[in-house]
Motif scaffolding. Sequence first.
Motif, PDB file in Angstrom:
ATOM      1  N   VAL A  16       0.974  -1.132  -0.006  1.00  0.00           N
ATOM      2  CA  VAL A  16      -0.041  -0.017   0.085  1.00  0.00           C
ATOM      3  C   VAL A  16       0.806   1.259  -0.149  1.00  0.00           C
ATOM      4  O   VAL A  16       1.724   1.260   0.848  1.00  0.00           O
ATOM      5  N   LYS A  54      -1.730  -1.279  -3.706  1.00  0.00           N
ATOM      6  CA  LYS A  54      -2.839  -0.542  -3.592  1.00  0.00           C
ATOM      7  C   LYS A  54      -2.420   0.869  -2.976  1.00  0.00           C
ATOM      8  O   LYS A  54      -1.265   1.150  -2.779  1.00  0.00           O
ATOM      9  N   SER A  65      -4.892   1.255  -9.095  1.00  0.00           N
ATOM     10  CA  SER A  65      -4.169   0.687  -8.204  1.00  0.00           C
ATOM     11  C   SER A  65      -5.426  -0.633  -8.090  1.00  0.00           C
ATOM     12  O   SER A  65      -6.475  -0.614  -8.604  1.00  0.00           O
ATOM     13  N   GLY A 125      -6.691  -1.178  -4.896  1.00  0.00           N
ATOM     14  CA  GLY A 125      -7.705  -1.086  -3.872  1.00  0.00           C
ATOM     15  C   GLY A 125      -7.119   0.061  -3.142  1.00  0.00           C
ATOM     16  O   GLY A 125      -6.137   1.123  -3.566  1.00  0.00           O
TER      17      GLY A 125
END
Length: 349
Positions: A91, A158, A175, A177
Amino acid sequence: MKFSYVMLPDYPLRESLASIRLADELGFHACYAADETWHKDLWLLFAAAAQQTSRIRFGPSVSSVVLREPTLIAQAAATLDELSDGRAEVVLSSGNFGLLAQYNIDWTVTRPLSRVKEAAHVVRTLLDEGTITYDGEFFKYSGLFTFARPVQERVPVKLGAMRGPRSFRAAGEHSDGVHHALSYTREAYDYLVQHFRAGAEKAGKDPASMDIGAWVVFATGPDSAVAKEAARSMVGLYASSMPAEQLERNGVDPSAMKPIVDALGAGDLARAIELTTPELGERLSIAGTPEECVAKIRREIEPSGVNHMILAITDATLVKQFMGRELPEVATVDTQLRLIHDQIMPAFT
């Protein structure tokens, strides 16, 4: 609804590894950690944890593309993916603005969203292809390659996003998420999901198949008041990073946060906690008995379409380390993990 444990890796490493093993045994989806200089290195911790677990996924939530070059994030993620036999994910964000300030980096001139979008492309390309030639605004490469190759066909990449709406749309479009930190109201999550879906649909993706995560300050235990007091002790520290727009979507007047932020900035932690009223603490956390936590998730978060609860578990150790306050009655991380498994997860199966 998936449930994950996000840690600040500041405990003795043996304790962290034991908690990760427990989360794995209990069926938590993932264990995440902040990729920040302030804490112990998550990549080394998760490399060790990968050898002691079999199901739980690992990754940073979030990793700063300002402080950590994106090709090095891709290299680390690919290596962790091999070590964990296909359980890594990433992330990305521009990072913690307070930490950037300590590096004498003015985030206002870094063009954070444009940089993050470009970094996501870099990480995705290097993970997928093992090589990259790219002439971007922020990152440039000529035939760069790596032998660090993931096991998964596609390592999830993400974006972390708080302000919106452009960041929420970018997460959907660019991305796999979004992890949205520090929101607690239906209004805030409806706003997130609306713009995330718009970005996903623009890119021809099905948003229902994507990860939409709620990263929340969390504390639970049999004594509601004790759990809420633990959360209240940490709320000011976390909420100080919330943009004004996000505070408003959570029903908080930004001017009400200023004295708390000022106290934190002056190092007066006791005053910051004192100024964080019980009402503010409860508004900006999910805390209380397991039944109370279930009720708030059902009322404020689940109906919007969020499919992933990412719980920043607060215990006495964190309260002591960060806020200098003794709260020995608070349930330990491991006790809270068990309560989540036994009494919260079943409500969302």
